[in-house]
Design an enzyme around this catalytic site. Sequence first.
Site, PDB file in Angstrom:
ATOM      1  N   ASN A 122      43.935  45.814  43.550  1.00 59.22           N
ATOM      2  CA  ASN A 122      42.638  45.163  43.751  1.00 59.22           C
ATOM      3  C   ASN A 122      42.828  43.676  43.477  1.00 59.22           C
ATOM      4  O   ASN A 122      42.923  43.257  42.326  1.00 59.22           O
ATOM      5  CB  ASN A 122      41.613  45.778  42.784  1.00 59.22           C
TER       6      ASN A 122
ATOM      7  N   HIS B  82      32.462  48.781  41.762  1.00 56.16           N
ATOM      8  CA  HIS B  82      33.257  48.199  40.675  1.00 56.16           C
ATOM      9  C   HIS B  82      32.317  47.572  39.644  1.00 56.16           C
ATOM     10  O   HIS B  82      31.294  46.997  40.002  1.00 56.16           O
ATOM     11  CB  HIS B  82      34.206  47.140  41.246  1.00 56.16           C
TER      12      HIS B  82
ATOM     13  N   GLU C 124      37.206  53.379  35.127  1.00 51.31           N
ATOM     14  CA  GLU C 124      37.582  52.033  34.691  1.00 51.31           C
ATOM     15  C   GLU C 124      36.661  51.589  33.555  1.00 51.31           C
ATOM     16  O   GLU C 124      35.615  50.990  33.821  1.00 51.31           O
ATOM     17  CB  GLU C 124      37.427  51.047  35.845  1.00 51.31           C
TER      18      GLU C 124
ATOM     19  N   GLY D 295      44.547  45.603  38.836  1.00 50.73           N
ATOM     20  CA  GLY D 295      43.990  44.282  39.145  1.00 50.73           C
ATOM     21  C   GLY D 295      45.036  43.202  38.984  1.00 50.73           C
ATOM     22  O   GLY D 295      45.894  43.002  39.851  1.00 50.73           O
TER      23      GLY D 295
HETATM   24  P1  PGA Z   1      42.957  44.805  35.603  1.00 49.44           P
HETATM   25  O1  PGA Z   1      41.742  45.140  36.600  1.00 49.44           O
HETATM   26  O2  PGA Z   1      44.143  45.606  36.063  1.00 49.44           O
HETATM   27  O3  PGA Z   1      43.162  43.321  35.757  1.00 49.44           O
HETATM   28  O4  PGA Z   1      42.511  45.187  34.228  1.00 49.44           O
HETATM   29  C1  PGA Z   1      41.523  46.427  37.061  1.00 49.44           C
HETATM   30  C2  PGA Z   1      40.320  46.459  37.973  1.00 49.44           C
HETATM   31  O5  PGA Z   1      39.327  45.797  37.671  1.00 49.44           O
HETATM   32  O6  PGA Z   1      40.338  47.145  39.015  1.00 49.44           O
END
Ligand code: PGA
Length: 232
Positions: A9, A96, A158, A216
């Site tokens: 993402n 999200h 998440e 992310g």
């Molecule tokens: P991160 O984000 O890997 O930077 O923690 C994950 C996401 O929000 O999909």
Amino acid sequence: MKKLFIIANWKSNKTESEAKNWLQNFKVQDLGLTNKEIIVCPPFTLFSGFKSSIINLNSSLKLGAQDISPFDEGAYTGEVTGRQIKEFADYVIIGHSERRSHFGETDEIIVKKIEQAVKNNLTPLICISNKEQISIIAKTINILNSQFSTFNFLVAYEPTFAIGSGIADTPQNANDIGLEIKKFLKEAYVLYGGSVTPQNVNSFTNMPLIDGVLVGKVSLNPQEFSAVIANA
Ligand code: PGA
């Protein structure tokens, strides 16, 4: 060997030249991908170029969108419809927590977006950050199941504290939420997201009810994202 989904993402990151650079340095062909589906979700501005590059490189990478309009085509300034996304992509992230917190996205809008995805033959990747959000998703999926022939869908757990913080949830917690999700939706693929790294990815993918990860920050670096895939 179970099927794994590894999803990047990119959020609001990268220009066209930066995306080209990423692709040149991302060696997906070398990663031995028999059981792994790799999906990159760049901003819409990069869709066309990314799709052409995937075709030119004969790459098995799949494209996903980070959002979808809750409406059909028409007078909805700034929105991108499921039909437009389907020209390029197979997946779409929906709900999200950053969309909930920065753009006021409600359960009602998320339900409409899931409907648009399924109607346009896109696989929804629905994000939840707690157990309470499971039942509304389950209700929507069950209604859509009665209207459309079978479709795949993914649910990503998440927790907000883990997103971008460098502090991932425990694999056991993620697996417990996976159990809750599969209680309501036994055909769901369950993903974990939030501070996934090359070092911790397999502690999640080794859990019996986790079918992949949503990545992310680490996915912005092609070498690190390759390492996540290799270690998953
Ligand atoms: P991160 O984000 O890997 O930077 O923690 C994950 C996401 O929000 O999909």
